[in-house]
Motif scaffolding. Sequence first.
Motif, PDB file in Angstrom:
ATOM      1  N   ASP A  65       0.848  -1.179   0.000  1.00 12.60           N
ATOM      2  CA  ASP A  65       0.000   0.000   0.000  1.00 12.60           C
ATOM      3  C   ASP A  65       0.892   1.241   0.000  1.00 12.60           C
ATOM      4  O   ASP A  65       1.661   1.456   0.948  1.00 12.60           O
ATOM      5  N   PRO A  66       0.850   2.081  -1.059  1.00 10.96           N
ATOM      6  CA  PRO A  66       1.720   3.259  -1.097  1.00 10.96           C
ATOM      7  C   PRO A  66       1.566   4.157   0.118  1.00 10.96           C
ATOM      8  O   PRO A  66       2.535   4.771   0.568  1.00 10.96           O
ATOM      9  N   ALA A  67       0.356   4.249   0.673  1.00  6.28           N
ATOM     10  CA  ALA A  67       0.160   5.096   1.852  1.00  6.28           C
ATOM     11  C   ALA A  67       0.939   4.560   3.043  1.00  6.28           C
ATOM     12  O   ALA A  67       1.564   5.316   3.804  1.00  6.28           O
ATOM     13  N   GLU A  68       0.924   3.236   3.209  1.00  5.33           N
ATOM     14  CA  GLU A  68       1.674   2.626   4.310  1.00  5.33           C
ATOM     15  C   GLU A  68       3.170   2.778   4.093  1.00  5.33           C
ATOM     16  O   GLU A  68       3.918   3.114   5.016  1.00  5.33           O
ATOM     17  N   VAL A 101      -1.026   4.650 -18.367  1.00  3.27           N
ATOM     18  CA  VAL A 101      -0.858   3.943 -17.102  1.00  3.27           C
ATOM     19  C   VAL A 101      -1.091   4.892 -15.938  1.00  3.27           C
ATOM     20  O   VAL A 101      -1.742   4.559 -14.944  1.00  3.27           O
ATOM     21  N   ALA A 102      -0.569   6.108 -16.072  1.00  6.87           N
ATOM     22  CA  ALA A 102      -0.715   7.076 -14.991  1.00  6.87           C
ATOM     23  C   ALA A 102      -2.183   7.382 -14.728  1.00  6.87           C
ATOM     24  O   ALA A 102      -2.613   7.535 -13.593  1.00  6.87           O
ATOM     25  N   ALA A 103      -2.991   7.460 -15.812  1.00  8.94           N
ATOM     26  CA  ALA A 103      -4.414   7.754 -15.662  1.00  8.94           C
ATOM     27  C   ALA A 103      -5.211   6.521 -15.276  1.00  8.94           C
ATOM     28  O   ALA A 103      -6.340   6.620 -14.796  1.00  8.94           O
ATOM     29  N   ARG A 104      -4.627   5.338 -15.504  1.00 13.52           N
ATOM     30  CA  ARG A 104      -5.271   4.067 -15.163  1.00 13.52           C
ATOM     31  C   ARG A 104      -6.666   3.969 -15.793  1.00 13.52           C
ATOM     32  O   ARG A 104      -7.638   3.656 -15.135  1.00 13.52           O
ATOM     33  N   ARG A 118       2.889   0.171 -13.864  1.00 20.13           N
ATOM     34  CA  ARG A 118       1.714   0.752 -13.236  1.00 20.13           C
ATOM     35  C   ARG A 118       1.978   1.021 -11.760  1.00 20.13           C
ATOM     36  O   ARG A 118       1.617   2.070 -11.230  1.00 20.13           O
ATOM     37  N   HIS A 119       2.631   0.072 -11.106  1.00 23.21           N
ATOM     38  CA  HIS A 119       2.878   0.243  -9.677  1.00 23.21           C
ATOM     39  C   HIS A 119       3.942   1.298  -9.408  1.00 23.21           C
ATOM     40  O   HIS A 119       3.847   2.026  -8.413  1.00 23.21           O
ATOM     41  N   TRP A 120       4.941   1.385 -10.266  1.00 19.10           N
ATOM     42  CA  TRP A 120       5.943   2.447 -10.093  1.00 19.10           C
ATOM     43  C   TRP A 120       5.258   3.811 -10.136  1.00 19.10           C
ATOM     44  O   TRP A 120       5.474   4.664  -9.267  1.00 19.10           O
ATOM     45  N   LEU A 121       4.410   4.020 -11.146  1.00 27.14           N
ATOM     46  CA  LEU A 121       3.691   5.287 -11.266  1.00 27.14           C
ATOM     47  C   LEU A 121       2.625   5.437 -10.176  1.00 27.14           C
ATOM     48  O   LEU A 121       2.315   6.548  -9.752  1.00 27.14           O
ATOM     49  N   ARG A 122       2.093   4.312  -9.721  1.00 26.88           N
ATOM     50  CA  ARG A 122       1.118   4.349  -8.625  1.00 26.88           C
ATOM     51  C   ARG A 122       1.749   4.934  -7.361  1.00 26.88           C
ATOM     52  O   ARG A 122       1.134   5.731  -6.648  1.00 26.88           O
ATOM     53  N   PHE A 123       2.997   4.562  -7.093  1.00 25.02           N
ATOM     54  CA  PHE A 123       3.697   5.095  -5.932  1.00 25.02           C
ATOM     55  C   PHE A 123       3.971   6.590  -6.113  1.00 25.02           C
ATOM     56  O   PHE A 123       3.824   7.369  -5.165  1.00 25.02           O
TER      57      PHE A 123
END
Length: 463
Positions: A65-68, A101-104, A118-123
Amino acid sequence: MGHRAPRHPAPAVLDLFSGCGGFSLGFQAAGFRIAGSVEIDPSARATHAANFPEAVHFDDATTADPAEVGACLAGAPFTVLVGGPPCQAYARVGRAKLRSVAARQNAHLDDPRVLLFRHWLRFVEAIRPHAVAMENVLDCLSVGGRNVMEETAEALVSLGYVPRYTIMNAVHYGVPQMRDRAFLLAYRQDLGVEPVFPEPTRAHDLPKGYLHSRHVATSGAGAAASRFFVPPRHPLSGLPPATTAGEAIGDLPRLAGSKAAGATKGRRSTGELAAYRADVAPSEYASRLRSGGPDGGTSGHVTRAIGRDAVLCGLMPSGSEYPAAHAIAERLLSEEIAGRAAMGRPVPDCELPALRAGIVPPHPPHTFPNRWWKLVADRPTRTLLAHLGKDGYSQIHYDDAQGRVISVREAARLQSFPDGFRFEGTMNNAFRQIGNAVPPLLAEAIARSLAVALACGEDRLAA
């Protein structure tokens, strides 16, 4: 997992896809606090945890979880995300654009081959660090007609960042290794600064093969014409020459490649200490890497026993490749056959295959001609490969008397890791970690450039 602000005034770094911690180590040397890492490989994660015990360590970017994870950055005046998805994924990502990917928005982004992007940009999107630094192989600039760094830059613009990317060779920043990589830097738009890459500190003319690879990478998918691409910086006249292999590893203890000379096969511990040579004064580079390490010696100085090939490694001229080794082996075979015949013991035809197998490597000299290469003491080495543990012949020690491939610690020295940096796992695991890493000295140069940019943006953020 948050931290109180007064305890951590330094800029904080999250190392995503951290590996063993080359990026982390360079940023730490430049005054940053390594707050956290995310790495799925257990050996590399254990190495990072052993060397950065105050950081918070996570094991999977696709489930974290990026927030965690981002909570470890709390309290820092500036936050930085470094790292990059493994290069294998770049080659298989298909035609999905990273700006999408950034806009998903697209359903095909569920394809597991693009999850790492996707996860790299998600972070990045979730944490919104002040700065981003990304590294990858040159192939990412031209993969099947696509330029992944370009698409990453476009995605970052849509997320509110100012990105630039370029090509940097580690040899121009004090690393005793010619290693070309693509680097991307990006700053949040509210900082009001534009990425600037560090100037080279060492002079070295790259071989034609490296220059050709650069040309192919930049011309294949439009990098040279991109508004985000910064042409590689060339060393200015008057700079000191490149650090050499001899300066990097000449003070480390002698080892043997042949079992008869004491080398052993099997799983080797990287934790054993080996004393430095008393008869060789360390170079300035070696002295720097000794600093902070164990007194009088270093760990990880273990290498493979290579049996038959130890003789060939000793006889190969420095700078030569596999065809030279194969030719030497054929000569030794002929001399053995002639010698036995002169003593009245000719070799029967039925025994020739076994005799050949004991002297001559099985690969024809025209296949993978550069699969073997012997270091030159007064020059930097070639690029260290991730599969060095399984194919260590790409880095054969220049000392004829030792007749062997390089050790784990020698690989670490050639990659600019200090002697106090401990590698967890088996010898092969350590080799892989080193080959995959960002050279810490190069990372430090990038970090110092980034620190200047963050300082320039401080007043703007405070306004």
